[in-house]
Motif scaffolding. Sequence first.
Motif, mmCIF file in Angstrom:
data_model
loop_
_atom_site.group_PDB
_atom_site.id
_atom_site.type_symbol
_atom_site.label_atom_id
_atom_site.label_comp_id
_atom_site.label_asym_id
_atom_site.label_seq_id
_atom_site.Cartn_x
_atom_site.Cartn_y
_atom_site.Cartn_z
ATOM 1 N N GLN A 34 0.851 -1.277 -0.196
ATOM 2 C CA GLN A 34 0.041 -0.003 0.070
ATOM 3 C C GLN A 34 0.952 1.158 -0.143
ATOM 4 O OE1 GLN A 34 -2.160 -1.243 3.466
ATOM 5 N NE2 GLN A 34 -4.085 -1.463 2.407
ATOM 6 N N LEU A 35 2.043 1.220 0.598
ATOM 7 C CA LEU A 35 2.875 2.305 0.698
ATOM 8 C C LEU A 35 3.605 2.557 -0.590
ATOM 9 C CD1 LEU A 35 4.450 1.454 4.338
ATOM 10 C CD2 LEU A 35 3.056 3.682 3.633
ATOM 11 N N MET A 36 4.072 1.397 -1.197
ATOM 12 C CA MET A 36 4.879 1.555 -2.401
ATOM 13 C C MET A 36 3.923 2.009 -3.382
ATOM 14 S SD MET A 36 6.631 -1.874 -4.277
ATOM 15 C CE MET A 36 5.181 -2.528 -4.893
ATOM 16 N N TYR A 37 2.671 1.451 -3.733
ATOM 17 C CA TYR A 37 1.741 2.122 -4.712
ATOM 18 C C TYR A 37 1.291 3.407 -4.310
ATOM 19 C CZ TYR A 37 1.869 -2.677 -6.838
ATOM 20 O OH TYR A 37 2.018 -3.700 -7.394
ATOM 21 N N GLY A 38 0.829 3.573 -3.078
ATOM 22 C CA GLY A 38 0.533 4.994 -2.669
ATOM 23 C C GLY A 38 1.483 6.151 -2.816
ATOM 24 N N ALA A 39 2.538 5.967 -2.780
ATOM 25 C CA ALA A 39 3.620 6.713 -2.852
ATOM 26 C C ALA A 39 4.556 6.612 -4.370
ATOM 27 C CB ALA A 39 4.895 6.654 -1.710
ATOM 28 N N ASN A 40 4.144 5.660 -5.004
ATOM 29 C CA ASN A 40 4.673 5.359 -6.444
ATOM 30 C C ASN A 40 6.240 5.385 -6.226
ATOM 31 O OD1 ASN A 40 4.429 5.215 -9.077
ATOM 32 N ND2 ASN A 40 4.848 7.318 -9.521
ATOM 33 N N LEU A 41 6.568 4.415 -5.393
ATOM 34 C CA LEU A 41 7.901 4.172 -5.133
ATOM 35 C C LEU A 41 8.175 2.544 -5.860
ATOM 36 C CD1 LEU A 41 8.492 5.524 -1.625
ATOM 37 C CD2 LEU A 41 9.210 6.836 -4.024
ATOM 38 N N SER A 42 9.639 2.364 -6.075
ATOM 39 C CA SER A 42 9.849 1.129 -6.296
ATOM 40 C C SER A 42 10.065 0.403 -5.088
ATOM 41 C CB SER A 42 11.084 0.926 -7.212
ATOM 42 O OG SER A 42 12.474 1.586 -6.094
ATOM 43 N N PHE A 43 10.299 -0.910 -5.218
ATOM 44 C CA PHE A 43 10.510 -1.505 -3.850
ATOM 45 C C PHE A 43 11.691 -1.324 -3.063
ATOM 46 C CE2 PHE A 43 11.727 -5.226 -1.444
ATOM 47 C CZ PHE A 43 10.693 -5.669 -0.656
ATOM 48 N N ALA A 44 12.590 -1.137 -3.914
ATOM 49 C CA ALA A 44 14.077 -0.503 -3.371
ATOM 50 C C ALA A 44 14.123 0.579 -2.738
ATOM 51 C CB ALA A 44 15.117 -0.817 -4.401
ATOM 52 N N GLN A 45 13.248 1.628 -3.549
ATOM 53 C CA GLN A 45 13.283 2.970 -3.102
ATOM 54 C C GLN A 45 12.557 2.917 -1.434
ATOM 55 O OE1 GLN A 45 11.148 4.556 -6.535
ATOM 56 N NE2 GLN A 45 13.070 5.828 -6.846
ATOM 57 N N LEU A 46 11.186 2.174 -1.550
ATOM 58 C CA LEU A 46 10.549 1.965 -0.718
ATOM 59 C C LEU A 46 11.306 1.404 0.645
ATOM 60 C CD1 LEU A 46 7.848 2.398 1.000
ATOM 61 C CD2 LEU A 46 7.343 0.199 0.245
ATOM 62 N N SER A 47 12.177 0.409 0.484
ATOM 63 C CA SER A 47 12.813 -0.263 1.723
ATOM 64 C C SER A 47 13.706 0.775 2.062
ATOM 65 C CB SER A 47 13.412 -1.333 1.025
ATOM 66 O OG SER A 47 12.581 -2.390 0.503
ATOM 67 N N ASP A 48 14.472 1.344 1.553
ATOM 68 C CA ASP A 48 15.338 2.452 1.858
ATOM 69 C C ASP A 48 14.686 3.558 2.937
ATOM 70 O OD1 ASP A 48 17.460 1.323 0.575
ATOM 71 O OD2 ASP A 48 17.621 2.693 -0.919
ATOM 72 N N TYR A 49 13.399 4.062 2.475
ATOM 73 C CA TYR A 49 12.681 4.950 3.097
ATOM 74 C C TYR A 49 12.220 4.500 4.232
ATOM 75 C CZ TYR A 49 12.588 8.858 -0.335
ATOM 76 O OH TYR A 49 13.134 9.744 -1.288
ATOM 77 N N LEU A 50 11.803 3.196 4.311
ATOM 78 C CA LEU A 50 11.207 2.741 5.407
ATOM 79 C C LEU A 50 12.133 2.387 6.620
ATOM 80 C CD1 LEU A 50 8.761 0.065 3.931
ATOM 81 C CD2 LEU A 50 8.233 2.241 4.962
ATOM 82 N N SER A 51 13.260 2.020 6.189
ATOM 83 C CA SER A 51 14.404 1.952 7.148
ATOM 84 C C SER A 51 15.005 3.291 7.882
ATOM 85 C CB SER A 51 15.771 1.317 6.615
ATOM 86 O OG SER A 51 15.498 -0.150 5.812
ATOM 87 N N PHE A 52 15.018 4.067 7.045
ATOM 88 C CA PHE A 52 15.094 5.333 7.311
ATOM 89 C C PHE A 52 14.314 5.961 8.278
ATOM 90 C CE2 PHE A 52 14.871 10.095 6.878
ATOM 91 C CZ PHE A 52 16.146 10.521 7.395
ATOM 92 N N LEU A 53 12.877 5.766 8.030
ATOM 93 C CA LEU A 53 11.816 6.371 8.823
ATOM 94 C C LEU A 53 11.776 5.745 10.155
ATOM 95 C CD1 LEU A 53 9.167 7.197 6.152
ATOM 96 C CD2 LEU A 53 10.597 8.978 7.333
ATOM 97 N N ILE A 54 12.018 4.433 10.262
ATOM 98 C CA ILE A 54 11.805 3.672 11.388
ATOM 99 C C ILE A 54 13.105 4.031 12.206
ATOM 100 C CG2 ILE A 54 11.864 1.408 12.291
ATOM 101 C CD1 ILE A 54 10.549 0.499 9.741
ATOM 102 N N SER A 55 14.180 4.139 11.761
ATOM 103 C CA SER A 55 15.529 4.299 12.458
ATOM 104 C C SER A 55 15.405 5.733 13.249
ATOM 105 C CB SER A 55 16.644 4.447 11.398
ATOM 106 O OG SER A 55 16.711 5.298 10.724
ATOM 107 N N ILE A 56 14.486 6.572 12.768
ATOM 108 C CA ILE A 56 14.392 8.131 13.356
ATOM 109 C C ILE A 56 13.249 8.122 14.097
ATOM 110 C CG2 ILE A 56 16.138 9.035 11.659
ATOM 111 C CD1 ILE A 56 13.564 10.473 10.434
ATOM 112 N N GLY A 57 12.455 7.280 14.086
ATOM 113 C CA GLY A 57 11.150 7.073 14.961
ATOM 114 C C GLY A 57 10.129 7.833 14.239
ATOM 115 N N LEU A 58 9.734 8.005 13.152
ATOM 116 C CA LEU A 58 8.881 8.605 12.529
ATOM 117 C C LEU A 58 7.617 7.563 11.876
ATOM 118 C CD1 LEU A 58 10.212 11.446 10.174
ATOM 119 C CD2 LEU A 58 9.358 11.391 12.522
#
Length: 92
Positions: A34-58
């Motif tokens: 849902q995040l991938m399609y909603g934000a129009n990101l590739s799987f690799a891009q989404l994975s990078d963003y998710l790791s970052f957002l989780i690591s900074i607590g957002l």
Amino acid sequence: MREEVERRRRRRRDRVYIIAELLKIAKRGALKTQLMYGANLSFAQLSDYLSFLISIGLLRTLQEGNKVIYKTTSEGFEFLANYDRIISLLGE
């Protein structure tokens, strides 16, 4: 006016815009697809963003059965409020 600015912004999205989009989608909880399609990101891009957002607590993850749900944290909601204020001040 706001619609035109949004249209221009969609042509080339910056990192902060994508982060805000992901946090908005995850407000009530969302699956990775849902995040991938909603934000129009590739799987690799989404994975990078998710790791970052989780690591900074957002963002945080919740396990529901065999599914991983991504949910915006209170810090993520604060980020979104500040983001909306900045966009409003800039007239975008």
